[in-house]
Scaffold this active site. Structure first.
Site, PDB file in Angstrom:
ATOM      1  N   GLY A  17       0.805  -1.208   0.000  1.00  0.00           N
ATOM      2  CA  GLY A  17       0.000   0.000   0.000  1.00  0.00           C
ATOM      3  C   GLY A  17       0.840   1.260   0.000  1.00  0.00           C
ATOM      4  O   GLY A  17       0.604   2.180  -0.792  1.00  0.00           O
ATOM      5  N   LYS A  78      -5.799  -7.456   3.768  1.00  0.00           N
ATOM      6  CA  LYS A  78      -5.782  -8.920   3.720  1.00  0.00           C
ATOM      7  C   LYS A  78      -7.082  -9.446   3.135  1.00  0.00           C
ATOM      8  O   LYS A  78      -8.170  -8.999   3.480  1.00  0.00           O
ATOM      9  CB  LYS A  78      -5.584  -9.470   5.137  1.00  0.00           C
ATOM     10  N   ALA A  79      -6.955 -10.433   2.231  1.00  0.00           N
ATOM     11  CA  ALA A  79      -8.135 -11.017   1.599  1.00  0.00           C
ATOM     12  C   ALA A  79      -9.039 -11.657   2.644  1.00  0.00           C
ATOM     13  O   ALA A  79      -8.580 -12.128   3.683  1.00  0.00           O
ATOM     14  CB  ALA A  79      -7.707 -12.056   0.562  1.00  0.00           C
ATOM     15  N   ASN A 105      -5.288  -9.879  -2.839  1.00  0.00           N
ATOM     16  CA  ASN A 105      -5.307 -11.198  -3.486  1.00  0.00           C
ATOM     17  C   ASN A 105      -6.599 -11.940  -3.161  1.00  0.00           C
ATOM     18  O   ASN A 105      -6.574 -13.054  -2.644  1.00  0.00           O
ATOM     19  CB  ASN A 105      -4.103 -12.025  -3.018  1.00  0.00           C
ATOM     20  N   SER A 131       0.414  -7.179  -9.218  1.00  0.00           N
ATOM     21  CA  SER A 131       1.563  -8.062  -9.068  1.00  0.00           C
ATOM     22  C   SER A 131       2.874  -7.304  -9.244  1.00  0.00           C
ATOM     23  O   SER A 131       2.951  -6.361 -10.014  1.00  0.00           O
ATOM     24  CB  SER A 131       1.509  -9.199 -10.092  1.00  0.00           C
ATOM     25  N   LYS A 186      -5.316 -12.844 -12.105  1.00  0.00           N
ATOM     26  CA  LYS A 186      -4.233 -12.740 -11.119  1.00  0.00           C
ATOM     27  C   LYS A 186      -3.987 -14.095 -10.454  1.00  0.00           C
ATOM     28  O   LYS A 186      -2.840 -14.468 -10.185  1.00  0.00           O
ATOM     29  CB  LYS A 186      -4.592 -11.687 -10.064  1.00  0.00           C
ATOM     30  N   HIS A 189      -2.044 -16.120 -12.852  1.00  0.00           N
ATOM     31  CA  HIS A 189      -0.680 -15.575 -12.804  1.00  0.00           C
ATOM     32  C   HIS A 189       0.096 -16.181 -11.651  1.00  0.00           C
ATOM     33  O   HIS A 189       1.230 -16.648 -11.802  1.00  0.00           O
ATOM     34  CB  HIS A 189      -0.734 -14.047 -12.668  1.00  0.00           C
ATOM     35  N   ASN A 190      -0.520 -16.188 -10.466  1.00  0.00           N
ATOM     36  CA  ASN A 190       0.174 -16.718  -9.293  1.00  0.00           C
ATOM     37  C   ASN A 190       0.401 -18.218  -9.409  1.00  0.00           C
ATOM     38  O   ASN A 190       1.414 -18.737  -8.941  1.00  0.00           O
ATOM     39  CB  ASN A 190      -0.635 -16.402  -8.024  1.00  0.00           C
ATOM     40  N   GLU A 193       3.274 -18.669 -11.540  1.00  0.00           N
ATOM     41  CA  GLU A 193       4.426 -18.302 -10.698  1.00  0.00           C
ATOM     42  C   GLU A 193       4.875 -19.505  -9.861  1.00  0.00           C
ATOM     43  O   GLU A 193       6.079 -19.782  -9.759  1.00  0.00           O
ATOM     44  CB  GLU A 193       4.018 -17.142  -9.789  1.00  0.00           C
ATOM     45  N   TYR A 194       3.932 -20.231  -9.275  1.00  0.00           N
ATOM     46  CA  TYR A 194       4.270 -21.454  -8.528  1.00  0.00           C
ATOM     47  C   TYR A 194       5.031 -22.420  -9.431  1.00  0.00           C
ATOM     48  O   TYR A 194       6.042 -23.014  -9.034  1.00  0.00           O
ATOM     49  CB  TYR A 194       2.990 -22.161  -8.042  1.00  0.00           C
ATOM     50  N   ARG A 289       5.450 -28.063  -2.720  1.00  0.00           N
ATOM     51  CA  ARG A 289       5.575 -27.234  -1.508  1.00  0.00           C
ATOM     52  C   ARG A 289       5.043 -27.996  -0.291  1.00  0.00           C
ATOM     53  O   ARG A 289       5.633 -27.932   0.791  1.00  0.00           O
ATOM     54  CB  ARG A 289       4.821 -25.915  -1.684  1.00  0.00           C
TER      55      ARG A 289
END
Length: 485
Positions: A17, A78-79, A105, A131, A186, A189-190, A193-194, A289
């Site tokens: 932010g 926070k979501a 997110n 992002s 998004k 996208h994430n 990214e993983y 993970r």
């Protein structure tokens, strides 16, 4: 009386932010800020925002009064519950035509619900992916907005001014689609990214364990890779990580091998299962993970489970490094292929009109998966907006043809050496499955019909005709349509 001086408000003064607000200020926009812990507002104005045009508010009511009409209020919180709570706090102070923006997110079904709810109150709603992390927020992130289309003209100038720019100056931000489309893009996208991160980690493990390369040598390898077709933000930071020393020793080797996650990889995997899209690589990256988190169990298992005979990778070091690079590139192509397959099916399901070339452009700069590679994806969709699969584009067909021998060799040698490469392996399995005219699902359908009378289609009959066989002679002719197994 408070005067309306601000172009946009931002709620949430955590790292993202603060940096996005400073970015907006750099581009000539007056921003009003608020934080639930009000003392952070004064601290921000006295320190990071000192000497700027940024103005602070100590209540939601005061924040809204600072805004020009139509009022634009962006949340970076926070979501989950916090987003809903702030919407409820904002609604009494806003009027029809004002715009609430969620830049966190959030899970896309929540954004679908919130868009409908806020629109029912006469206001407009945007759910946008942002992002690029701390650096991206400050210098230019990738921004993926969706929601109420009528809101876009009122935020377009702000968003496209502060976003990252691609090679020819194109803003890495454009309108994605209705309700949850921005947050869905998004999320994918994430997920990619993983996949990218896991692929890079597997390449690192092969070079480290299979070839015995030390961090200094690995740093050099990734430096060279970042100058070619793998040029990307994640390769770049991997290069930097491998070259970072603490008290003369590589820091990376002191970091515990137990990975964390925040849920977007899981969301992508669940969505792919819901839509029936084989997004296998992102799923494997997510499970990798989970497996890494079983650190104590893995240490115990390593002492008792049999391992393969120790063997060196075949070939000269330079040749193997190039084979690993090719395997990484081919696997990366599959990862993005699967991601865009998922976007295509989601667009059908949710009636979104997604522009896949524009999405590739939005990811071309500012975001975590930004890379040279995305330019080729944009070209593919510019040539054929209805392209059913990236693997069918001439550029990617040629790239896979060039890489596949190395790809297969690397995975084979990793398996023989006992080096786990789940993402490399599933990428190749998907490729081989997708290019196969015939798969063993005929036997699977026979099994389903045998135990559950689920029926099957025949190769010697038109598609759409279903048949059932009484395999044992004891069953009847009743078929099942009550469940799918």
């Amino acid at each position: 009386m408070t005067q309306p001086v601000a172009d946009i408000a931002l709620i949430g003064l955590a790292v993202m932010g603060q940096n996005l607000v400073l970015n907006m200020d750099d581009h000539g926009f007056t921003v009003a800020v608020y934080n639930r812990t009000v003392s952070k507002v004064d601290e921000f104005l006295a320190n990071e925002a000192k000497g700027t045009k940024i103005v602070g508010a100590h209540s939601i009511e005061e924040l809204v009064k600072l805004l020009k009409r139509p009022r634009r209020v962006m949340m970076l919180v926070k979501a989950g519950k916090a987003v809903d709570d702030f919407i409820e706090q904002l609604l009494p102070h806003l009027e029809p035509g004002d715009i609430i923006i969620d830049g966190g997110n959030s899970h896309f079904p929540d954004t679908v619900r919130r868009t409908r709810y806020v629109e029912s109150k006469g206001l407009l709603y945007i759910g946008t992916g942002v992002s690029g992390g701390e650096e991206g927020a400050r210098r230019g992130p990738s921004i993926m907005p969706g929601g109420s289309a009528a809101a876009w003209p009122h935020v377009k100038n702000i968003f496209q001014s502060v976003t990252a720019k691609a090679d020819k100056g194109e803003p890495c931000c454009d309108w994605v689609g209705s309700d949850g489309a921005g947050h869905y893009v998004k999320m994918v996208h994430n997920g990619i990214e993983y996949g990218d991160m896991q692929l890079i980690c597997e390449a690192y493990q092969i070079l480290k364990q299979g070839l015995g390369l030390k961090p200094k040598e690995l740093h050099q390898v990734f430096t060279e890779w970042n100058q070619g077709e793998l040029d990307s933000y994640l390769i770049e930071i991997t290069r930097d990580i491998l070259g970072f020393n603490e008290k003369g020793k590589p820091l990376v080797e002191k970091i515990l091998d137990a990975a964390g996650q925040k849920g977007t990889g899981k969301w992508t995997t669940v969505s792919s299962l819901d839509l029936g899209v084989p997004v296998t690589l992102i799923s494997e990256a997510t499970f990798a993970r989970c497996l890494s988190a079983l650190k104590d169990e893995r240490v115990a298992a390593s002492k008792v489970l049999p391992k393969p005979k120790k063997r060196a990778f075949k070939g000269a070091k330079k040749k193997v490094i190039e084979q690993v690079r090719q395997a990484l590139y081919a696997s990366k192509i599959v990862s993005y292929t699967q991601g865009f397959m998922l976007l295509r099916e989601a667009a059908k399901e949710h009636k979104w009109e997604l522009n896949y070339g524009n999405i590739a452009m939005m990811w071309r700069g500012g975001c975590i998966i930004r890379s040279r590679f995305l330019g080729e994806i944009k070209k593919a969709y510019d040539k054929n907006p209805q392209l059913p699969n990236l693997l069918l584009d001439a550029f990617f067909k040629k790239a896979i043809a060039k890489a596949q021998d190395s790809w297969r060799e690397v995975i084979s040698q990793a398996a023989l050496s006992g080096i786990p490469v789940p993402a490399f392996s599933t990428a190749l399995a998907f490729y081989d499955g997708y290019r196969s005219a015939v798969l063993p699902a005929n036997l699977l359908q026979a099994q389903r019909d045998y135990f559950g009378a689920h029926t099957y289609e025949r190769t010697d009959k038109p598609r759409g005709e279903f048949f059932h066989t009484n395999w044992t002679g004891r069953g009847g002719n009743t078929t099942s349509n009550a469940y799918i197994a």
